[in-house]
Motif scaffolding. Structure first.
Motif, PDB file in Angstrom:
ATOM      1  N   ALA A   1       0.840  -1.198   0.000  1.00 20.85           N
ATOM      2  CA  ALA A   1       0.000   0.000   0.000  1.00 20.85           C
ATOM      3  C   ALA A   1       0.878   1.252   0.000  1.00 20.85           C
ATOM      4  N   VAL A   2       1.979   1.211   0.753  1.00 20.17           N
ATOM      5  CA  VAL A   2       2.930   2.332   0.749  1.00 20.17           C
ATOM      6  C   VAL A   2       3.497   2.508  -0.661  1.00 20.17           C
ATOM      7  N   GLU A   3       3.888   1.411  -1.288  1.00 25.73           N
ATOM      8  CA  GLU A   3       4.428   1.480  -2.658  1.00 25.73           C
ATOM      9  C   GLU A   3       3.397   2.067  -3.614  1.00 25.73           C
ATOM     10  N   LYS A   4       2.132   1.652  -3.488  1.00 25.95           N
ATOM     11  CA  LYS A   4       1.071   2.193  -4.339  1.00 25.95           C
ATOM     12  C   LYS A   4       0.911   3.699  -4.114  1.00 25.95           C
ATOM     13  N   ALA A   5       0.961   4.131  -2.858  1.00 23.39           N
ATOM     14  CA  ALA A   5       0.833   5.562  -2.564  1.00 23.39           C
ATOM     15  C   ALA A   5       1.986   6.345  -3.174  1.00 23.39           C
ATOM     16  N   LEU A   6       3.208   5.861  -2.992  1.00 23.79           N
ATOM     17  CA  LEU A   6       4.382   6.569  -3.495  1.00 23.79           C
ATOM     18  C   LEU A   6       4.498   6.510  -5.014  1.00 23.79           C
ATOM     19  N   ALA A   7       3.883   5.503  -5.632  1.00 29.31           N
ATOM     20  CA  ALA A   7       3.901   5.371  -7.092  1.00 29.31           C
ATOM     21  C   ALA A   7       2.770   6.160  -7.758  1.00 29.31           C
ATOM     22  N   GLY A   8       1.958   6.851  -6.968  1.00 27.69           N
ATOM     23  CA  GLY A   8       0.872   7.637  -7.541  1.00 27.69           C
ATOM     24  C   GLY A   8      -0.359   6.843  -7.887  1.00 27.69           C
ATOM     25  N   MET A   9      -0.495   5.652  -7.309  1.00 30.93           N
ATOM     26  CA  MET A   9      -1.667   4.820  -7.586  1.00 30.93           C
ATOM     27  C   MET A   9      -2.787   5.033  -6.585  1.00 30.93           C
ATOM     28  N   ILE A  10      -2.475   5.688  -5.473  1.00 35.98           N
ATOM     29  CA  ILE A  10      -3.482   6.048  -4.471  1.00 35.98           C
ATOM     30  C   ILE A  10      -3.497   7.570  -4.417  1.00 35.98           C
ATOM     31  N   HIS A  11      -4.681   8.166  -4.583  1.00 37.25           N
ATOM     32  CA  HIS A  11      -4.800   9.621  -4.679  1.00 37.25           C
ATOM     33  C   HIS A  11      -5.576  10.248  -3.529  1.00 37.25           C
ATOM     34  N   ASN A  12      -6.303   9.462  -2.781  1.00 34.01           N
ATOM     35  CA  ASN A  12      -7.125   9.968  -1.686  1.00 34.01           C
ATOM     36  C   ASN A  12      -6.215  10.371  -0.525  1.00 34.01           C
ATOM     37  N   SER A  13      -6.251  11.661  -0.135  1.00 35.64           N
ATOM     38  CA  SER A  13      -5.291  12.158   0.858  1.00 35.64           C
ATOM     39  C   SER A  13      -5.414  11.493   2.229  1.00 35.64           C
ATOM     40  N   PRO A  14      -6.612  11.252   2.768  1.00 40.43           N
ATOM     41  CA  PRO A  14      -6.655  10.541   4.056  1.00 40.43           C
ATOM     42  C   PRO A  14      -6.114   9.110   3.954  1.00 40.43           C
ATOM     43  N   ALA A  15      -6.314   8.462   2.805  1.00 41.89           N
ATOM     44  CA  ALA A  15      -5.772   7.111   2.625  1.00 41.89           C
ATOM     45  C   ALA A  15      -4.249   7.157   2.615  1.00 41.89           C
ATOM     46  N   ILE A  16      -3.683   8.095   1.882  1.00 48.16           N
ATOM     47  CA  ILE A  16      -2.228   8.212   1.836  1.00 48.16           C
ATOM     48  C   ILE A  16      -1.680   8.495   3.229  1.00 48.16           C
ATOM     49  N   ALA A  17      -2.270   9.467   3.924  1.00 45.65           N
ATOM     50  CA  ALA A  17      -1.800   9.815   5.268  1.00 45.65           C
ATOM     51  C   ALA A  17      -1.928   8.631   6.219  1.00 45.65           C
ATOM     52  N   GLY A  18      -3.055   7.934   6.162  1.00 43.70           N
ATOM     53  CA  GLY A  18      -3.279   6.798   7.052  1.00 43.70           C
ATOM     54  C   GLY A  18      -2.344   5.641   6.768  1.00 43.70           C
ATOM     55  N   ILE A  19      -2.134   5.342   5.502  1.00 42.11           N
ATOM     56  CA  ILE A  19      -1.233   4.249   5.121  1.00 42.11           C
ATOM     57  C   ILE A  19       0.192   4.557   5.562  1.00 42.11           C
ATOM     58  N   LEU A  20       0.675   5.761   5.263  1.00 39.59           N
ATOM     59  CA  LEU A  20       2.044   6.119   5.636  1.00 39.59           C
ATOM     60  C   LEU A  20       2.216   6.176   7.150  1.00 39.59           C
ATOM     61  N   ALA A  21       1.213   6.703   7.861  1.00 38.29           N
ATOM     62  CA  ALA A  21       1.296   6.765   9.324  1.00 38.29           C
ATOM     63  C   ALA A  21       1.257   5.363   9.928  1.00 38.29           C
ATOM     64  N   ALA A  22       0.407   4.488   9.413  1.00 38.77           N
ATOM     65  CA  ALA A  22       0.340   3.113   9.926  1.00 38.77           C
ATOM     66  C   ALA A  22       1.648   2.388   9.671  1.00 38.77           C
ATOM     67  N   TYR A  23       2.218   2.600   8.500  1.00 39.19           N
ATOM     68  CA  TYR A  23       3.502   1.972   8.168  1.00 39.19           C
ATOM     69  C   TYR A  23       4.598   2.464   9.114  1.00 39.19           C
ATOM     70  N   ALA A  24       4.650   3.773   9.343  1.00 39.76           N
ATOM     71  CA  ALA A  24       5.649   4.335  10.264  1.00 39.76           C
ATOM     72  C   ALA A  24       5.446   3.785  11.672  1.00 39.76           C
ATOM     73  N   ALA A  25       4.202   3.711  12.124  1.00 40.55           N
ATOM     74  CA  ALA A  25       3.905   3.220  13.474  1.00 40.55           C
ATOM     75  C   ALA A  25       4.213   1.732  13.603  1.00 40.55           C
ATOM     76  N   SER A  26       4.084   0.975  12.502  1.00 44.35           N
ATOM     77  CA  SER A  26       4.335  -0.467  12.567  1.00 44.35           C
ATOM     78  C   SER A  26       5.805  -0.769  12.837  1.00 44.35           C
ATOM     79  N   SER A  27       6.699   0.141  12.455  1.00 42.65           N
ATOM     80  CA  SER A  27       8.129  -0.095  12.661  1.00 42.65           C
ATOM     81  C   SER A  27       8.501  -0.124  14.138  1.00 42.65           C
ATOM     82  N   ASP A  28       7.637   0.446  14.977  1.00 41.79           N
ATOM     83  CA  ASP A  28       7.855   0.450  16.428  1.00 41.79           C
ATOM     84  C   ASP A  28       6.769  -0.371  17.128  1.00 41.79           C
ATOM     85  N   ASP A  29       6.191  -1.332  16.388  1.00 33.85           N
ATOM     86  CA  ASP A  29       5.125  -2.190  16.912  1.00 33.85           C
ATOM     87  C   ASP A  29       3.957  -1.379  17.480  1.00 33.85           C
TER      88      ASP A  29
END
Length: 171
Positions: A131-159
């Motif tokens: 999902a992060v790759e899709k967001a960064l590749a321009g395949m996801i355009h919805n701003s809350p989805a992008i923010a949520g995906i990137l924030a969830a990914y960042a938060a997952s790195s610290d469990d």
């Protein structure tokens, strides 16, 4: 304005919204494909909705949207991010929640009847890193989805440690 000038501005007043980054035990995020008429295309989105019940706590609104749009409930909730979706033209504020410990709601328990574009809205589980790759590749355009995906990914790195409570006040 600077120099004492006056400027006219048109903008949309909005009651606010919530969105849900639902992440399962396999590290997948729940995404929807929803048609959006203003852009005339299907968009990848998180379950989301307008704060349309007066006095309803934000996390309850998010839980309702997750159930209505995707047919899931979550045992664990945290606040991921707060954002203004388009502050140059609207005062819409959206809180994106992280939902975990998910459970599919049996059809006989989920009494919500889908309407309009919700009728044809498929639910897809996408690995969070994809999902992060899709967001960064321009395949996801919805701003809350992008923010949520990137924030969830960042938060997952610290469990998912150090996140704000689901009931955190709005700043």
């Amino acid at each position: 304005m600077p120099g004492g000038e006056t400027a006219d501005r048109d903008y949309v007043r909005h009651p606010g919204s919530v969105a849900v980054a639902a992440v399962d035990d396999a590290g997948r995020v729940l995404l929807l494909r929803q048609y959006r008429h203003p852009v005339q295309r299907l968009l990848w989105e998180l379950p989301a909705g307008i704060r349309d019940v007066p006095g309803e706590p934000l996390v309850d609104c998010a839980a309702r949207e997750l159930a209505e749009e995707a047919g899931y409930r979550a045992a664990t909730w945290h606040t991921l991010v707060d954002l203004y979706t388009s502050p140059g033209m609207s005062d819409e504020r959206i809180r994106v929640f992280l939902a975990r410990d998910l459970e599919r709601i049996p059809d006989e328990e989920n009494t919500y009847v889908r309407h309009h574009e919700e009728i044809d809205m498929p639910v897809e589980w996408v690995p969070l890193d994809e999902a992060v790759e899709k967001a960064l590749a321009g395949m996801i355009h919805n701003s809350p989805a992008i923010a949520g995906i990137l924030a969830a990914y960042a938060a997952s790195s610290d469990d998912y440690k150090g996140l704000r409570a689901a009931s955190a006040p709005e700043a």
